[in-house]
Design an enzyme around this catalytic site. Structure first.
Site, PDB file in Angstrom:
ATOM      1  N   SER A 250       1.002  -1.051  -0.072  1.00  0.00           N
ATOM      2  CA  SER A 250       0.027   0.140  -0.220  1.00  0.00           C
ATOM      3  C   SER A 250       0.867   1.184   0.013  1.00  0.00           C
ATOM      4  CB  SER A 250      -0.753  -0.178   1.159  1.00  0.00           C
ATOM      5  OG  SER A 250       0.057   0.500   2.163  1.00  0.00           O
ATOM      6  N   LYS A 251       0.096   2.318  -0.050  1.00  0.00           N
ATOM      7  CA  LYS A 251       0.819   3.636  -0.071  1.00  0.00           C
ATOM      8  C   LYS A 251       1.895   3.802   0.930  1.00  0.00           C
ATOM      9  CE  LYS A 251      -1.915   6.650  -3.022  1.00  0.00           C
ATOM     10  NZ  LYS A 251      -3.343   6.274  -2.961  1.00  0.00           N
ATOM     11  N   ARG A 252       1.560   3.386   2.184  1.00  0.00           N
ATOM     12  CA  ARG A 252       2.748   3.511   3.145  1.00  0.00           C
ATOM     13  C   ARG A 252       4.080   2.872   2.818  1.00  0.00           C
ATOM     14  NH1 ARG A 252       2.172  -0.462   6.702  1.00  0.00           N
ATOM     15  NH2 ARG A 252       0.567  -1.983   6.187  1.00  0.00           N
ATOM     16  N   HIS A 253       4.217   1.873   1.809  1.00  0.00           N
ATOM     17  CA  HIS A 253       5.448   1.457   1.410  1.00  0.00           C
ATOM     18  C   HIS A 253       6.083   2.164   0.439  1.00  0.00           C
ATOM     19  CE1 HIS A 253       2.999  -2.487   2.779  1.00  0.00           C
ATOM     20  NE2 HIS A 253       3.893  -2.261   3.835  1.00  0.00           N
ATOM     21  N   GLY A 254       5.650   3.284   0.057  1.00  0.00           N
ATOM     22  CA  GLY A 254       6.227   3.996  -0.901  1.00  0.00           C
ATOM     23  C   GLY A 254       5.357   4.145  -2.275  1.00  0.00           C
TER      24      GLY A 254
END
Length: 482
Positions: A250-254
């Site tokens: 998801s977005k928090r992984h970049g």
RNA sequence: GGUCCCAUCGUCUAGAGGCCCAGGACGUAGCCCUCUCAAGGCUAAAACACGGGUUCGAAUCCCGUUGGGACCGCCA
């Protein structure tokens, strides 16, 4: 004739509630490869039944992403919002046949019951209270009264459902677990689990290739296919792509969107090659052409376990593809990045042949187009900015005379070529009995501003006589002033 | 909580009972090449989650444990 012998028809069915995601892109890729391998049909279908979250912008982004990756489709893009009457008629048919019923439970009530079930540790399943009590007449009356009811599908309540997955094999589900899912919302719009099935039926899909987050939906969908009187398609559930912490990417992984990778200077072939190897393999081979992928692709070589997305390996593949790409092609691709970095003006044109030559010297030093553009700056710009450390280390009294001599000698040569330039360098270092590095490094700083660059003779040739002499002069002045 | 899925180096993976004291790739470290940085070449460290079976023999088959993930919506 069984499903497997038919002309292959597969689809990629993203919902436009966001950019084309890396995971979605891989699903699209596998569908595409399967279709191309079997000379079948690849269909693009936009699942936009969630009207509050779907946007035109995302639809365009997905289409652009697919095109950029080179995943061309044969039919579509179909849009589910264009097909509401189709779903409605199928739902009415199911209702008429007694395979579906109206449900008057309000969303709030249902949510409340779900919470209670959760608190008591009971299965979160619809209790079926509306299942048997409604007659057609009662439904019509309720409609007249303005009561909005949803339509639920009657799932079998006993027995088991077997999913024959092309990747995972035989998976058995107990029918008691199956929920009477809503197929038409109380506002009259259809829901996902219903539209996929109707569309797959309507579009005569032979293989459903999708992420394994859909595995638990499959038995329910199988019953809908059956209720519609359609042969069950073959299923292939792909393992998920995870982030470094092993949770769903998801977005928090970049960066997770295809567009983001495009903007970071990745080549579509590199992304495709990276993605295809996330879950699929062909012996020890790491790098594939499109044709090889189409030729080799099969479900047999798809793994079952989830894969962690590894940006480092993508970067390696990208640099590999940059090295392998024709400089002329890179010369075109790098332009937007040069503009973005302010190295050239919008609309400014560069000599193509010269730019290609410059890129050839820089290719193996660039992992992305952004890096390539950045390195190109010292070839293109009028002036260079010195890196302070480099300046103090190499532009000093020790190199001053060598630089002056070099500048004088270069002024006189007829042909400003690698060969002639090298001759001049050799003459000077022999005369002063110094190593090439003693001259090359100061020159490198003078020409590029830093201590890293392609071979120095090459740099001089590409920068050209005029600018080279100008920059040497400036370096000599800089030494004089310090 | 329920259901389902999964389990080989840090990561992607090869491996279909003996070819495996486990191979390749990324990354990491060292060396070579060298005007710098890369690229390239060579070398090294690095894994079969655990426990039971089955078998002459198991990374490979079976069972269990543990760990991870997904789903359980009038989202898709």
């Amino acid at each position: 004739m069984t499903r497997g012998d038919e002309q292959v028809r597969v689809r990629f069915a993203p919902s436009p509630t966001g950019q084309l995601h890396i995971g979605g892109a891989r699903t699209a890729l596998y569908n595409w490869l399967y279709a191309r391998h079997h000379k079948g049909t690849f269909i693009l279908r936009i699942e936009d039944t969630d009207r509050t979250r779907s946007t035109e912008e995302y639809i365009n982004a997905i289409i652009e992403g697919m095109k950029w990756l080179g995943l061309d489709w044969d039919e579509g893009p179909y849009r589910q919002t264009d097909r509401f009457d189709v779903y409605k008629s199928y739902a009415d048919k199911l209702f008429a046949e007694g395979k579906a019923y109206y449900c008057y439970c309000s969303p709030e009530k249902l949510e409340q019951r779900r919470q209670e079930a959760l608190a008591q540790g009971k299965p979160l399943k619809y209790d079926g209270r509306c299942r048997n009590r409604e007659s057609v007449q009662e439904f019509k009356d309720s409609r007249i009264q303005g009561k909005n009811a949803a339509i639920r599908f009657k799932m079998p309540q006993e027995g088991e459902t077997v999913v024959h997955d092309l990747i995972r094999g035989r998976i058995v589900f107990e029918n008691v677990q199956l929920d009477d899912l809503i197929i038409i919302r109380s506002d009259g719009t259809p829901t996902y689990n219903f539209t996929v099935v109707v569309d797959d039926v309507d579009m005569n899909i032979t293989h459903v290739i999708r992420g394994d987050d859909h595995l638990n939906n499959t038995p329910k969908q199988i019953h809908i296919y059956a209720a519609l009187g359609y042969e069950i398609p073959l299923f292939a559930h792909l393992p998920m792509i995870l982030g470094a912490d092993k949770t769903r990417l998801s977005k928090r992984h970049g960066a997770t969107s295809v567009t983001a990778y495009k903007e970071m200077g990745f080549l579509p072939d590199a992304l495709v090659n990276y993605l295809v190897r996330l879950g699929w393999s062909h012996g020890d081979q790491e790098v594939f052409t499109r044709d090889e992928l189409i030729q080799y692709f099969s479900f047999e070589n798809i793994g079952k376990s989830a894969a962690v997305f590894n940006p480092e390996k993508l970067l390696w593949l990208n640099s590999h593809y940059i090295i392998k790409s024709a400089s002329e092609k890179l010369a075109e691709l790098v332009i937007p990045f040069l503009i973005k970095q302010g190295i050239i003006e919008e609309g400014q044109s560069l000599n193509k042949e010269w730019l290609s030559k410059a890129i050839t010297s820089l290719k193996e030093r660039s992992k992305t187009l952004i890096e390539l553009a950045h390195l190109l700056r010292y070839y293109i710009a009028e002036d260079v900015e010195y890196n302070e450390k480099a300046k103090s280390k190499f532009l000093n009294e020790k190199s001053r005379d060598l630089l002056i001599e070099l500048k004088d000698k270069l002024t006189d040569i007829r042909e400003f070529s690698v060969e002639e330039i090298e001759k001049v360098f050799r003459t000077i270092i022999e005369k002063h009995n110094v190593k090439l590095g003693n001259l090359a490094q100061p020159v490198r700083v003078a020409l590029t501003g830093g201590t890293e660059s392609p071979g120095i003779f090459e740099v001089l040739e590409i920068v050209g006589k005029e600018k080279t002499l100008k920059r040497l002069e400036k370096a000599i002045e800089t030494i004089g002033n310090s």
